[in-house]
Design a protein around this motif. Sequence first.
Motif, PDB file in Angstrom:
ATOM      1  N   THR A   1       0.911  -1.197  -0.015  1.00  0.00           N
ATOM      2  CA  THR A   1       0.168   0.143   0.163  1.00  0.00           C
ATOM      3  C   THR A   1       1.014   1.345   0.007  1.00  0.00           C
ATOM      4  O   THR A   1       2.115   1.271   0.299  1.00  0.00           O
ATOM      5  CB  THR A   1      -0.928   0.171   1.207  1.00  0.00           C
ATOM      6  OG1 THR A   1       0.038   0.046   2.214  1.00  0.00           O
ATOM      7  CG2 THR A   1      -2.022  -0.955   1.235  1.00  0.00           C
ATOM      8  N   PHE A   2       0.308   2.233  -0.236  1.00  0.00           N
ATOM      9  CA  PHE A   2       1.006   3.487  -0.303  1.00  0.00           C
ATOM     10  C   PHE A   2       0.013   4.849   0.255  1.00  0.00           C
ATOM     11  O   PHE A   2      -1.172   4.550  -0.231  1.00  0.00           O
ATOM     12  CB  PHE A   2       1.797   3.963  -1.600  1.00  0.00           C
ATOM     13  CG  PHE A   2       0.792   3.880  -2.778  1.00  0.00           C
ATOM     14  CD1 PHE A   2       0.106   5.267  -3.248  1.00  0.00           C
ATOM     15  CD2 PHE A   2       0.229   2.926  -3.434  1.00  0.00           C
ATOM     16  CE1 PHE A   2      -0.521   5.535  -4.286  1.00  0.00           C
ATOM     17  CE2 PHE A   2      -0.476   3.100  -4.666  1.00  0.00           C
ATOM     18  CZ  PHE A   2      -0.999   4.433  -5.057  1.00  0.00           C
ATOM     19  N   THR A   3       0.460   5.703   0.459  1.00  0.00           N
ATOM     20  CA  THR A   3      -0.318   7.136   0.861  1.00  0.00           C
ATOM     21  C   THR A   3      -0.290   8.038   0.136  1.00  0.00           C
ATOM     22  O   THR A   3       0.718   7.982  -1.125  1.00  0.00           O
ATOM     23  CB  THR A   3      -0.112   7.615   2.382  1.00  0.00           C
ATOM     24  OG1 THR A   3       1.410   8.171   2.093  1.00  0.00           O
ATOM     25  CG2 THR A   3      -0.078   6.547   3.236  1.00  0.00           C
ATOM     26  N   VAL A   4      -1.376   9.124   0.041  1.00  0.00           N
ATOM     27  CA  VAL A   4      -1.078  10.303  -0.870  1.00  0.00           C
ATOM     28  C   VAL A   4       0.397  10.914  -0.691  1.00  0.00           C
ATOM     29  O   VAL A   4       0.957  11.099  -1.952  1.00  0.00           O
ATOM     30  CB  VAL A   4      -1.942  11.284  -0.664  1.00  0.00           C
ATOM     31  CG1 VAL A   4      -1.668  12.523  -1.531  1.00  0.00           C
ATOM     32  CG2 VAL A   4      -3.444  10.631  -0.771  1.00  0.00           C
ATOM     33  N   GLU A   5       0.897  11.118   0.380  1.00  0.00           N
ATOM     34  CA  GLU A   5       2.263  11.702   0.499  1.00  0.00           C
ATOM     35  C   GLU A   5       3.289  10.869  -0.192  1.00  0.00           C
ATOM     36  O   GLU A   5       4.287  11.409  -0.722  1.00  0.00           O
ATOM     37  CB  GLU A   5       2.442  11.936   2.079  1.00  0.00           C
ATOM     38  CG  GLU A   5       1.565  12.930   2.831  1.00  0.00           C
ATOM     39  CD  GLU A   5       0.467  12.418   2.946  1.00  0.00           C
ATOM     40  OE1 GLU A   5      -0.058  11.347   2.886  1.00  0.00           O
ATOM     41  OE2 GLU A   5      -0.546  13.354   3.255  1.00  0.00           O
ATOM     42  N   GLU A   6       3.300   9.469   0.030  1.00  0.00           N
ATOM     43  CA  GLU A   6       4.288   8.756  -0.637  1.00  0.00           C
ATOM     44  C   GLU A   6       4.031   8.960  -1.986  1.00  0.00           C
ATOM     45  O   GLU A   6       5.178   8.705  -3.007  1.00  0.00           O
ATOM     46  CB  GLU A   6       3.970   7.213  -0.178  1.00  0.00           C
ATOM     47  CG  GLU A   6       4.449   7.109   1.531  1.00  0.00           C
ATOM     48  CD  GLU A   6       4.050   5.691   2.114  1.00  0.00           C
ATOM     49  OE1 GLU A   6       4.646   5.526   2.913  1.00  0.00           O
ATOM     50  OE2 GLU A   6       3.287   5.129   1.353  1.00  0.00           O
ATOM     51  N   ALA A   7       2.865   8.843  -2.707  1.00  0.00           N
ATOM     52  CA  ALA A   7       2.845   8.903  -4.193  1.00  0.00           C
ATOM     53  C   ALA A   7       3.160  10.205  -4.454  1.00  0.00           C
ATOM     54  O   ALA A   7       4.058  10.215  -5.619  1.00  0.00           O
ATOM     55  CB  ALA A   7       1.373   8.616  -4.478  1.00  0.00           C
ATOM     56  N   ALA A 208     -11.245   8.714  -6.727  1.00  0.00           N
ATOM     57  CA  ALA A 208     -10.911  10.013  -7.012  1.00  0.00           C
ATOM     58  C   ALA A 208      -9.436  10.460  -6.755  1.00  0.00           C
ATOM     59  O   ALA A 208      -8.851  11.083  -7.804  1.00  0.00           O
ATOM     60  CB  ALA A 208     -11.960  10.831  -6.544  1.00  0.00           C
ATOM     61  N   ALA A 209      -9.060  10.307  -5.627  1.00  0.00           N
ATOM     62  CA  ALA A 209      -7.786  10.668  -5.111  1.00  0.00           C
ATOM     63  C   ALA A 209      -6.732   9.901  -6.107  1.00  0.00           C
ATOM     64  O   ALA A 209      -5.769  10.439  -6.434  1.00  0.00           O
ATOM     65  CB  ALA A 209      -7.236  10.095  -3.974  1.00  0.00           C
ATOM     66  N   LEU A 210      -6.907   8.679  -6.356  1.00  0.00           N
ATOM     67  CA  LEU A 210      -6.102   7.693  -7.155  1.00  0.00           C
ATOM     68  C   LEU A 210      -6.056   8.313  -8.782  1.00  0.00           C
ATOM     69  O   LEU A 210      -5.048   8.378  -9.445  1.00  0.00           O
ATOM     70  CB  LEU A 210      -6.491   6.484  -7.269  1.00  0.00           C
ATOM     71  CG  LEU A 210      -5.422   5.494  -8.004  1.00  0.00           C
ATOM     72  CD1 LEU A 210      -4.342   5.586  -7.439  1.00  0.00           C
ATOM     73  CD2 LEU A 210      -5.998   3.862  -7.851  1.00  0.00           C
ATOM     74  N   ALA A 211      -7.249   8.643  -9.226  1.00  0.00           N
ATOM     75  CA  ALA A 211      -7.405   9.376 -10.444  1.00  0.00           C
ATOM     76  C   ALA A 211      -6.392  10.680 -10.820  1.00  0.00           C
ATOM     77  O   ALA A 211      -5.708  10.857 -11.725  1.00  0.00           O
ATOM     78  CB  ALA A 211      -8.842   9.511 -10.917  1.00  0.00           C
ATOM     79  N   THR A 212      -6.550  11.359  -9.730  1.00  0.00           N
ATOM     80  CA  THR A 212      -5.914  12.670  -9.520  1.00  0.00           C
ATOM     81  C   THR A 212      -4.306  12.437  -9.558  1.00  0.00           C
ATOM     82  O   THR A 212      -3.555  13.183 -10.255  1.00  0.00           O
ATOM     83  CB  THR A 212      -5.966  13.522  -8.440  1.00  0.00           C
ATOM     84  OG1 THR A 212      -7.414  13.938  -8.242  1.00  0.00           O
ATOM     85  CG2 THR A 212      -5.306  14.946  -8.121  1.00  0.00           C
ATOM     86  N   LEU A 213      -3.776  11.420  -8.674  1.00  0.00           N
ATOM     87  CA  LEU A 213      -2.458  11.143  -8.856  1.00  0.00           C
ATOM     88  C   LEU A 213      -1.880  10.581  -9.931  1.00  0.00           C
ATOM     89  O   LEU A 213      -0.890  10.782 -10.326  1.00  0.00           O
ATOM     90  CB  LEU A 213      -2.373  10.249  -7.530  1.00  0.00           C
ATOM     91  CG  LEU A 213      -2.356  10.722  -6.206  1.00  0.00           C
ATOM     92  CD1 LEU A 213      -2.483   9.682  -5.078  1.00  0.00           C
ATOM     93  CD2 LEU A 213      -1.385  11.861  -5.772  1.00  0.00           C
TER      94      LEU A 213
END
Length: 259
Positions: A1-7, A208-213
């Motif tokens: 797994t990973f977080t937004v910050e890690e991405a 939605a967060a994943l799509a943005t990243l």
Amino acid sequence: TFTVEEAVETIGFGRFHIVLFLIMGSTGVAEAMEIMLIAVVSPLIRCEWQLQDWQVALVTTMVFFGYMVFSIVLGLLADRYGRWKILLLSFLWAAYFSLLTSFAPSYIWFVFLRAMVGGGVSGHAQGKEENKQIVVMCSCFNPFLSLGKVFWLAGSLLIIGLAWVVNPTIGWRWLIRIASVPGILLILGFKFIPESARYNVSMGNTAAALATLQRIAKMNGAAMPEGVLKEPAKERRGRFKDLIHPKYLRTTLQIWIIW
């Protein structure tokens, strides 16, 4: 797994951040022009409507009164409905009431409409940089937020330069209309601006967060980290009374006095 910050760290800095910085930084131009506008218009409305000193001062006071009240309201709405929606609303709001100000038939209407402009500006400029809705969105991606000060300076210089040319020729009403143009033009760039990935994750909208990243990674020509985007552990949201908790009271009072 990973977080937004890690991405974000994995994707790194690239073309997306430069474009986002220019768009979001340009909001400082529109904001500075609307705030500094009163300084270059006040002497003219004083003469036109035969105003006393306290009446001229009240115009600025009401702008910041609207700024203060609506920054709280729009801040709460942004937490509930998302930064992107409130940012767009605030630009539409500020541009609409700014244009209406140029048609103000009397002093009372002028004061009321400028207070509404202050309310709209507060949606994308809530006092300090860290608290701006635009920075809450932009800080997810952009490491050069401090450079945004240049845009505020540019806006301040621009409105003063325009006043020097426009006020003696076609008048202060046209100056207000021209000052509204940057905010209107920025609305056209909203299609590019994404909702904050952090906000989407905090609301449970991981897709939605994943799509943005993924969009950021594609634009930067970078690879996403391997694994599945995870939500952070749920934490109790801050409350106003936390500011006066004994642990934070001294810091709260110091910051309030400084500001």
